[in-house]
Design an enzyme around this catalytic site. Structure first.
Site, mmCIF file in Angstrom:
data_model
loop_
_atom_site.group_PDB
_atom_site.id
_atom_site.type_symbol
_atom_site.label_atom_id
_atom_site.label_comp_id
_atom_site.label_asym_id
_atom_site.label_seq_id
_atom_site.Cartn_x
_atom_site.Cartn_y
_atom_site.Cartn_z
ATOM 1 N N ASP A 1 -2.931 -14.930 1.143
ATOM 2 C CA ASP A 1 -2.914 -14.525 2.548
ATOM 3 C C ASP A 1 -3.768 -15.496 3.362
ATOM 4 O OD1 ASP A 1 -2.580 -13.123 4.868
ATOM 5 O OD2 ASP A 1 -3.869 -11.437 4.312
ATOM 6 N N SER B 1 0.836 -1.212 0.000
ATOM 7 C CA SER B 1 0.000 0.000 0.000
ATOM 8 C C SER B 1 0.864 1.253 0.000
ATOM 9 C CB SER B 1 -0.893 -0.021 1.236
ATOM 10 O OG SER B 1 -0.126 0.254 2.385
#
Lengths: 514, 514
Positions: B257, B200
């Site tokens: 994930d 991010s």
């Protein structure tokens, strides 16, 4: 960003890897496993980044693979920038999500495998996803074609090229050394490439190497085959399906083998085979445990063959014990040679003429098995083996005693009397490996008691051969603890096979041989 | 076998790796990815082998991790022998076969991850198998406990320790910088550890670093918390759940994930949290797309909390657009500071007091949200933030203009008129990263048009901030091609959202932030 090269002077096993210090990586917005494009003049390489915390700022460490491609020296300046991850990585991710891959997606993955654009982490994830989700026949076909097309090929310019392949799994399987000369002696072309042992005490290439050189170039192979109709060479350096060799590097530590079919058939396609017999040894101690499993696999081989334009037949063979007596490269080479010379164990002869017979019938002959038997009994197959040995650069007059076996030997006897009720393939392979095989070519095991034999107290069960005393000793110690041969008068005398006092770690036997 | 050491003078990213030339490897019967036990005096290390074809015979190349553990120099002699693969590898293989893992099996895997006994290939296979097969709640609990127990812990000796966590996924989410001072101002303990950005434009640690130092030791954290009730520090170097950090290294390139729950909750366990509010931003452009998904995940968090002795409540929050206006470390720090000083965007205020309110109620207060609003409006939360900034070594008198933002700026205007119908989170994050975030702390995007706003021709949509002209330029170029904001008078004016002329490569947005 311009960085200074530091040569690491070491190979990365074929991988394109570059090293960045963490401050430089952070300047470039790069994490470990990201890719960078490295440019030097008009040369460009995409490398996968390892981040090291103590690497000097503004430097790029490069392994040999990268430095060679860029033609750089220490302190050369290179331009480095973050590179996009390859398209094929998205297809790997699609496979994790259990999407079916299209042909062009598989082409993209295989191309990037060969060009080393995918990292070990990505390859491991891909083979794991394949292992879990399985492959459709469309995917298997696409993989087989892509793996063959991204490698070199053997162009023999023959209408009919025969081949034989075993999916592996039982020790002592030297059948190819008989099948190739039988088929070649019948006048058919059979350019056999084999692998070295990975997890077993001997691969066919290791066995043949006790008789003659096996590392031939594609050109040399063509010459041998044109002269003799056959060859028995190591396939490893031929780059026949290089993607497969790279996949194997990640399958090996994981002990999974999801690409058995494309792995085998891509290599058959690459050598231009038109007719292939596939041996599927079946039994409790083999890779394939049941006849049902073997038949399913056979169906897949045959269907894949049809799709690739290769006629395939399969032989499901008895795999509950080692084939013949000898386990280990030189011991097996001796046994194969003496079998061709007329003195061999019945199971080896029976298996070899059965499989050779199938091939001969596929190629149009009648009564293949008895033709094969004739070629063996008449000495024509032996003659052909000698021609091939000579053509590959070996001594065509080689005698049994010229094949050196280990001079440290000891016999393991039994102190029980009974019938041989089971023979543990895996344990015998372990003992042969402990004795030094395949690296010590003369090391191994000669199995003397086989299924159904009656043995008395003091009888020989097997001999262990080694080239070094230490290896002999540790192999004998292992043999004493494993007890690979089960004896009993009748099953009811020894019904308890093993006692399990605590949870077992499933140490599944794993065979990764092609 | 005795080999001579050659130091490679480079780190292997924490891995224990040794290099053998191929002839030496073959002498030892070792393939790439096998393990060797290396002994030097009474020091022993198990290292994973890379085989290099040109490495000198009878030498062992060692990376820094191995040479430090063995305390060896170039030309020292070491004893090297093939080592068994670790037990835990069999459990990884069991997971590939979709077996449920028992607690002690998971303990064994996590211990070997932390001790670096498992290779990247094996870890990649493990996380892929987890991603495909999923985890049972028993496995999730065992993983959470094992990951917490194999790391350090923060022992604050308080009966009630609060924490707030966002699973991440929307840009501009600086809520923690408001929640921590609000909760601490109410007199509760809230030791917040955060990560830096991985995928991010800003992680909470990056944002806070624009206000004060964030790299504190465990001892320093205790001091800050004892003084102020709270802290906002970088968790990365604290070794709170080191296995998780290693798993993330292989999850990152694969963009998977599977361990979201144990990853987050192991760290909460390690800091001794007793009450945790988990923020689940939900929306088309967020990690969690639908309310149903969010509710399922919330159930899992709550159940896992019960099992670990942590009370968990979840907040499902609106995640269809960035939070507030600012995206990028310094821009967000400014926005958080000015919001605490009384001037902030309504969505940020509403989200912060809602989540802080949940925490206050969990800790026993009534009317949590209005208490939180009071602490914010009264300036007590601002005062608390300044105390924390000071205690962490920053300037407690910091003014908005002291937070430096990029001086290269340009506004992107619209040439349409209409309502803002959609805002693409992922595209805005990409533009902020292209502008230099998170490395260039002052870089990012100020989003001026948000969902439901009416804009006229020539109105500002967003400003791009950068520290370097080149980055500003390329961010603006990217913005022009991505068009992250969709305008329309009514939906029926622009029904076609995108046109797909050829198969799409599924470039799924991937958020790996903790």
């Amino acid at each position: 960003m311009r960085l200074r090269v530091r040569l690491l002077n070491i190979q990365a096993g074929g991988r394109n890897i570059a090293v960045l210090g963490d401050s430089t990586a952070s300047m470039l917005g790069i994490h470990s496993s990201d890719r960078v494009q490295v440019s030097h003049g008009d040369r460009h390489v995409v490398a996968i980044v390892n981040v090291a915390s103590d690497f000097p700022r503004d430097h790029l460490g490069v392994y040999d693979e990268v430095s060679k491609k860029l033609n750089v020296q220490t302190d050369d300046e290179v331009e480095v920038q973050l590179a996009e991850s390859p398209q094929s990585l998205h297809y790997v991710q699609a496979k994790i999500r259990n999407e079916r891959l299209r042909k062009k997606e598989i082409d993209s993955i295989v191309r990037d495998v060969v060009e080393r654009h995918l990292s070990d982490i990505e390859l491991a994830s891909f083979v794991t996803a394949l292992q879990i989700h399985g492959l459709s026949m469309d995917e298997i076909e696409a993989l087989s074609r892509a793996m063959a097309e991204t490698g070199s090929s053997l162009d023999l310019d023959k209408k009919c090229v025969l081949d034989k392949h075993s999916i592996g799994g039982i020790p002592g399987d030297k059948t190819s050394i008989l099948v190739v000369p039988i088929v070649a002696a019948a006048g058919f072309t059979i350019p056999k490439t084999s692998s070295r042992a990975v997890t077993s005490p001997a691969g066919t290439a290791d066995r043949v190497e006790s008789l003659c050189p096996v590392s031939l170039s594609v050109e040399e192979i063509k010459e041998v085959v044109n002269k003799t109709n056959g060859c028995m060479v190591w396939g490893g350096a031929l780059e026949l399906a290089p993607a497969d060799d790279i996949f194997i590097q990640v399958e090996y530590p994981l002990a999974i083998d999801p690409m058995l079919l494309p792995s085998i058939m891509s290599k058959k396609k690459a050598i231009g085979a038109t007719h292939v017999v596939v041996d599927i040894p079946t039994g409790r101690g083999a890779k394939i445990k049941t006849i049902g499993e073997a038949e399913n696999l056979a169906d897949d081989f045959i269907e894949l063959g049809q799709r690739l334009g290769i006629r395939v037949e399969c032989g499901v063979t008895f795999g509950e014990q080692p084939l013949g007596h000898a386990i280990g490269p030189a011991l097996e080479a001796r046994e194969a040679l003496s079998t061709l010379m007329g003195e061999g164990p019945a199971d080896l002869v029976e298996k070899a003429i059965s499989l050779a017979g199938i091939l001969l019938e596929m190629a149009g002959l009648k009564n293949g098995k008895s033709r094969a038997q004739d070629l063996l009994s008449s000495g024509k197959a032996e003659q052909k083996l000698r021609e091939i040995i000579g053509a590959q650069g070996g001594n065509s007059q080689i005698r049994i005693e010229d094949v050196r076996v280990g001079d440290k030997r000891q016999t393991v006897n039994t102190d029980l009397e009974g019938e041989v009720m089971w023979v543990n393939n895996e344990d015998l392979a372990k003992i042969a490996k402990e004795a030094g095989a395949p690296k010590d070519k003369g090391a191994g095991v000669m199995l003397l008691a086989k299924l159904g034999d009656h043995v008395k107290k003091g009888d020989r069960l097997f001999d262990v051969y080694a080239e070094r005393d230490t290896r002999l000793e540790s192999a004998l110690k292992l043999a004493a603890s494993l007890q690979p041969i089960g004896l009993s008068r009748r099953p009811e005398d020894r019904m308890l096979v093993s006692r399990i006092p605590a949870p077992v770690v499933h140490r599944k036997a794993f065979t990764l041989e092609r």
